[in-house]
Design an enzyme around this catalytic site. Structure first.
Site, PDB file in Angstrom:
ATOM      1  N   ASP A 104       3.075  -4.442   8.145  1.00 25.56           N
ATOM      2  CA  ASP A 104       1.864  -3.650   7.955  1.00 25.56           C
ATOM      3  C   ASP A 104       0.692  -4.594   8.190  1.00 25.56           C
ATOM      4  OD1 ASP A 104      -0.405  -2.479   6.977  1.00 25.56           O
ATOM      5  OD2 ASP A 104       0.496  -1.728   5.127  1.00 25.56           O
ATOM      6  N   CYS A 118      -4.828   2.479  -3.598  1.00 24.43           N
ATOM      7  CA  CYS A 118      -3.571   2.944  -2.983  1.00 24.43           C
ATOM      8  C   CYS A 118      -2.437   1.944  -3.187  1.00 24.43           C
ATOM      9  CB  CYS A 118      -3.745   3.239  -1.496  1.00 24.43           C
ATOM     10  SG  CYS A 118      -4.777   4.645  -1.202  1.00 24.43           S
ATOM     11  N   HIS A 174       0.879  -1.179   0.000  1.00 23.70           N
ATOM     12  CA  HIS A 174       0.000   0.000   0.000  1.00 23.70           C
ATOM     13  C   HIS A 174       0.914   1.226   0.000  1.00 23.70           C
ATOM     14  CE1 HIS A 174      -2.829   2.914   1.795  1.00 23.70           C
ATOM     15  NE2 HIS A 174      -3.812   2.075   1.483  1.00 23.70           N
TER      16      HIS A 174
HETATM   17  N1  PLP Z   1      -1.805  -0.793   4.570  1.00 25.34           N
HETATM   18  C1  PLP Z   1      -2.744  -1.546   4.016  1.00 25.34           C
HETATM   19  C2  PLP Z   1      -2.418  -2.945   3.588  1.00 25.34           C
HETATM   20  C3  PLP Z   1      -4.027  -1.035   3.838  1.00 25.34           C
HETATM   21  O1  PLP Z   1      -4.975  -1.787   3.283  1.00 25.34           O
HETATM   22  C4  PLP Z   1      -4.305   0.273   4.258  1.00 25.34           C
HETATM   23  C5  PLP Z   1      -5.628   0.878   4.023  1.00 25.34           C
HETATM   24  O2  PLP Z   1      -6.339   0.520   3.121  1.00 25.34           O
HETATM   25  C6  PLP Z   1      -3.283   1.012   4.847  1.00 25.34           C
HETATM   26  C7  PLP Z   1      -2.046   0.453   4.995  1.00 25.34           C
HETATM   27  C8  PLP Z   1      -3.493   2.409   5.323  1.00 25.34           C
HETATM   28  O3  PLP Z   1      -4.417   2.432   6.349  1.00 25.34           O
HETATM   29  P1  PLP Z   1      -4.865   3.841   6.955  1.00 25.34           P
HETATM   30  O4  PLP Z   1      -5.460   4.608   5.796  1.00 25.34           O
HETATM   31  O5  PLP Z   1      -5.861   3.488   7.987  1.00 25.34           O
HETATM   32  O6  PLP Z   1      -3.653   4.501   7.465  1.00 25.34           O
END
Ligand code: PLP
Length: 408
Positions: free
Chosen positions: A201, A366, A124
């Site tokens: 993550d 994203c 992401h």
């Molecule tokens: N990492 C992953 C794998 C995600 O799916 C997401 C959100 O979709 C994020 C990070 C970022 O999360 P946040 O927007 O809550 O910071």
């Protein structure tokens, strides 16, 4: 406890809402954010009605109650992920901020020009951009574990990259596009034997299956409350106490200090050292309640329910002609189905599904580099959580068949 999806659904007020000319909402976008059970909504409402105050420094009743509620939530979260101590649980705004915290506080003070950070092609943007920013500032190297055509990490290539002695391996536990559940425990063990620290993550893993930091043996874990039935505005960085204690603060201000003079300050103890300013107290209360709700369901039950839905969805998707589903087979996949339909733009698919009351997401989710890897500008994505049913998947498939008819 036995898991009953009907009982779960009754706990989520939004699921009885009608959208799209009287159709009952079919919410298949939990990967973006999950819906909230009544207990979470009520806990936050109760907090504001009865206990609202600023925390930590007050001696009056409300301040003490608010502090106890906030710190109580931290303890619940710590126990949910098997932390050694609640001092290791830092409340942030979300996964994104947690990763930025590590990049800025650990990365800035520990990395030297030329040092290598190992990421993957399926990250992401939250686990790419903070490292790109730091790499530009400190002249670091970034390398990426490649993803295979069927959405798995190339672990042989990982071994080769480890020979370059990275300082940190930062990777997603579960892809928000492919659904791939990466072999995190094994990857962490390999990273450690190559002398690297690890950041997982957990934005898509902690909400969906049991994650225990002792068992994983990672150094950092980041996740967000809003993806696990809790409110927006609060997330977690879990880190090993020794590492956190040695890191300089991330943001400066109130609460993160012990003493301040005009030209200097002494940072506070953990976890407060990393929580500058008034935190999201009501959100912490809601988060604690969300964790309690998931614990009552049982994370093994949550995972089993989603595995059943994923298997079923993959079977049903296979019946649709001209549809390609990204990612690995059901055994290696969480409840995320990203797909493309020949000749139909993913945004059109999502818009037409919305007419049937079905909420899916379309775009790059994203994860632009991952879409570039598959030479796709976008995908449509249906994702599942505790409240979804096989019947909803049937309705999705029916609606997708109608989308195909419309375009043929
Ligand atoms: N990492 C992953 C794998 C995600 O799916 C997401 C959100 O979709 C994020 C990070 C970022 O999360 P946040 O927007 O809550 O910071």
């Amino acid at each position: 406890m036995t898991f009953s999806v009907e009982a779960v659904r009754a706990d989520f007020p939004i699921l009885s809402r009608n959208v799209a000319s009287g159709k009952r909402i079919i919410y298949l976008d939990s990967t973006a954010t999950a819906q909230k059970p009544l207990s979470v909504i009520q806990a936050m409402d109760r907090y504001y009605r009865f206990s609202n105050a600023n925390i930590h420094r007050g001696v009056h009743t409300l301040a003490e109650e608010a502090t106890a509620a906030y710190e109580g939530a931290r303890q619940k979260v710590a126990s949910f992920i098997g932390a050694f101590s609640s001092r290791e649980v830092i409340f942030t705004r979300n996964t994104t901020e947690s990763i930025n915290l590590v990049a800025q506080a650990w990365g800035r003070s520990n990395l030297q020009p030329g040092d290598l950070i190992l990421l993957t092609e399926m990250e992401h943007h939250s686990n790419l951009v903070p490292w790109q920013m730091l790499a530009a500032e400190k002249d670091l190297r970034l390398e990426f574990i490649p993803v295979s055509d069927d959405g798995e990490l190339d672990l042989a290539e990982y071994e080769r990259l480890l020979e370059q002695s990275p300082r940190l391996v930062a990777f997603t536990h579960m892809s928000n596009v492919l659904g791939t559940i990466n072999p995190a425990k094994e990857m962490i063990a390999r990273a450690h034997s190559a002398g690297a620290l690890t950041l997982v993550d957990g934005a898509q893993s902690v909400p969906h299956f049991p994650v225990n930091v002792k068992d994983l043996n990672t150094d950092f874990l980041a996740f967000s409350a809003h993806k696990m039935l809790g409110p927006t505005g609060i997330g977690v960085l879990w880190g090993r106490e020794k590492l956190l204690a040695a890191m300089p603060p991330f943001l400066g201000g109130g609460d993160m200090i012990k003493k301040v003079h005009l030209r200097s300050f002494t940072p506070n103890d953990l976890p407060h050292k990393f929580e500058a300013g008034t935190p999201a107290v009501a959100e912490a209360v809601g988060f604690g309640e969300a964790v309690a709700y998931l614990e009552t369901l049982g994370m093994d039950n949550v995972a089993a329910h989603e595995t059943d839905l994923t298997r079923y969805a993959l079977q049903r998707f296979a019946e649709l002609p001209g549809v390609r589903v990204l990612g690995p087979a059901a055994e290696k996949k969480g409840g995320v189905i990203s797909f493309v339909m020949d000749g139909i733009h993913p945004h059109d698919v999502a818009q037409l599904l919305d007419r049937d009351g079905i909420a899916v997401r379309a775009g790059h989710h994203c994860a632009m580099p991952l879409h570039e890897r598959y030479q796709l500008p976008a995908t449509s994505r249906a994702s599942f959580y505790v409240y979804n049913t096989r019947e909803e998947i049937d309705l999705l498939i029916l609606s997708l068949a109608r989308v195909r008819e419309l375009f043929s």
